[in-house]
Design a protein around this motif. Structure first.
Motif, PDB file in Angstrom:
ATOM      1  N   ALA A  15       0.884  -1.393   0.052  1.00 12.27           N
ATOM      2  CA  ALA A  15       0.261  -0.022   0.056  1.00 12.27           C
ATOM      3  C   ALA A  15       0.773   1.207  -0.003  1.00 12.27           C
ATOM      4  CB  ALA A  15      -0.605  -0.132   1.285  1.00 12.27           C
ATOM      5  N   LEU A  16       1.860   1.232   0.852  1.00 11.26           N
ATOM      6  CA  LEU A  16       2.946   2.447   0.838  1.00 11.26           C
ATOM      7  C   LEU A  16       3.544   2.397  -0.693  1.00 11.26           C
ATOM      8  CD1 LEU A  16       4.270   2.257   4.291  1.00 11.26           C
ATOM      9  CD2 LEU A  16       2.915   4.103   3.305  1.00 11.26           C
ATOM     10  N   ARG A  41       2.681   1.505  -3.408  1.00 11.60           N
ATOM     11  CA  ARG A  41       1.717   2.184  -4.670  1.00 11.60           C
ATOM     12  C   ARG A  41       1.701   3.711  -4.339  1.00 11.60           C
ATOM     13  NH1 ARG A  41      -2.798  -2.572  -4.330  1.00 11.60           N
ATOM     14  NH2 ARG A  41      -1.663  -4.037  -5.236  1.00 11.60           N
ATOM     15  N   GLY A  42       1.544   4.172  -3.196  1.00 16.11           N
ATOM     16  CA  GLY A  42       1.227   5.462  -2.809  1.00 16.11           C
ATOM     17  C   GLY A  42       2.621   6.268  -3.194  1.00 16.11           C
ATOM     18  N   GLY A  43       3.639   5.643  -2.869  1.00 14.46           N
ATOM     19  CA  GLY A  43       5.168   6.112  -3.147  1.00 14.46           C
ATOM     20  C   GLY A  43       5.267   6.580  -4.695  1.00 14.46           C
ATOM     21  N   GLU A 103       3.000   6.453  -7.106  1.00 14.41           N
ATOM     22  CA  GLU A 103       2.136   7.411  -7.618  1.00 14.41           C
ATOM     23  C   GLU A 103       2.960   8.676  -7.278  1.00 14.41           C
ATOM     24  OE1 GLU A 103      -1.884   7.087  -6.166  1.00 14.41           O
ATOM     25  OE2 GLU A 103      -2.178   5.189  -7.222  1.00 14.41           O
ATOM     26  N   ALA A 104       3.214   9.094  -6.231  1.00 13.69           N
ATOM     27  CA  ALA A 104       4.003  10.428  -5.885  1.00 13.69           C
ATOM     28  C   ALA A 104       5.015  10.366  -6.598  1.00 13.69           C
ATOM     29  CB  ALA A 104       4.242  10.194  -4.352  1.00 13.69           C
ATOM     30  N   GLN A 128       5.689   9.322  -9.741  1.00 12.27           N
ATOM     31  CA  GLN A 128       5.285   9.605 -11.124  1.00 12.27           C
ATOM     32  C   GLN A 128       4.855  11.002 -11.381  1.00 12.27           C
ATOM     33  OE1 GLN A 128       2.355   6.609 -11.798  1.00 12.27           O
ATOM     34  NE2 GLN A 128       3.514   5.035 -12.594  1.00 12.27           N
ATOM     35  N   HIS A 129       3.965  11.344 -10.030  1.00 13.92           N
ATOM     36  CA  HIS A 129       3.614  12.724 -10.037  1.00 13.92           C
ATOM     37  C   HIS A 129       4.722  13.626 -10.215  1.00 13.92           C
ATOM     38  CE1 HIS A 129       1.051  16.345  -9.736  1.00 13.92           C
ATOM     39  NE2 HIS A 129       1.544  16.619  -8.533  1.00 13.92           N
TER      40      HIS A 129
END
Length: 189
Positions: A15-16, A18-20, A22-23, A25-26
């Motif tokens: 979960a961390l 995927r969030g990392g 996405e961050a 990529q952003h």
């Protein structure tokens, strides 16, 4: 227990991640959108620099003689040095010869000047003018040319203007005279 600990540890990890991700990529997307062209140009410049350095190193490696060429190199170097020394010697001899010719010319010129000074002094002692003596000497040197040439006398010509002409007085100038321009606005329009 091992299964529970592994499940608990594995649960929050993805979960961390995927969030990392996405961050990340952003962040990368925003950097590329803001500075993409600059980064592309910098990458091309680095690539060209690396290519140039690698070519230079390859040229240095190929320029170094191998073991077989190293044995022949001293002979080549000695021959080159001997040829260079011979060329320098020839050039020095030519320069010395030119210097001797120049010195001889200078001696001759100095001797000629000395003779002219002596001739001038002697003519002054005799009461003659030096320039007249010089002209006579030149005529003696070329008697054939001076004998065939007949000096021509110039016919008497009347002067262009009278003796009383003064350009500042404004008189006697004929029809040519200067007059100041008209004052006032120009008539163009």
């Amino acid at each position: 227990m091992d299964l529970g600990d592994a499940g608990a540890a594995a649960g929050p990890g993805p979960a961390l991640g995927r969030g990392g991700l996405e961050a990340l990529q952003h962040t990368v997307g925003s950097v590329l959108s803001s500075y993409g062209w600059y980064l592309l140009l910098a990458a091309v410049a680095v690539y060209l620099l690396v290519q140039k350095v690698s070519r230079g190193l390859a040229a240095r490696r190929s320029g170094r003689p191998g073991a077989a060429e190293a044995a022949e190199e001293p002979d080549v170097v000695v021959r080159r040095q001997e040829a260079l020394a011979a060329a320098r010697l020839r050039m020095q001899e030519e320069l010395n010869a030119q210097a001797e010719k120049y010195k001889e010319k200078q001696r001759q010129l100095e001797e000629e000047r000395r003779r002219q000074k002596i001739a001038m002094w002697e003519s002054m002692q005799e009461g003659k003018s030096y320039k007249g003596n010089l002209k006579l000497n030149q005529q003696e040197v070329e008697p054939g040319a001076s004998a065939s040439a007949v000096p021509k006398s110039k016919p008497n010509k009347k002067p262009l203007r009278g003796g009383g002409y003064n350009p500042l007085s404004g008189e006697g100038g004929g029809t040519c005279s200067w007059r100041p321009g008209r004052r006032g606005p120009s008539a163009g329009g």
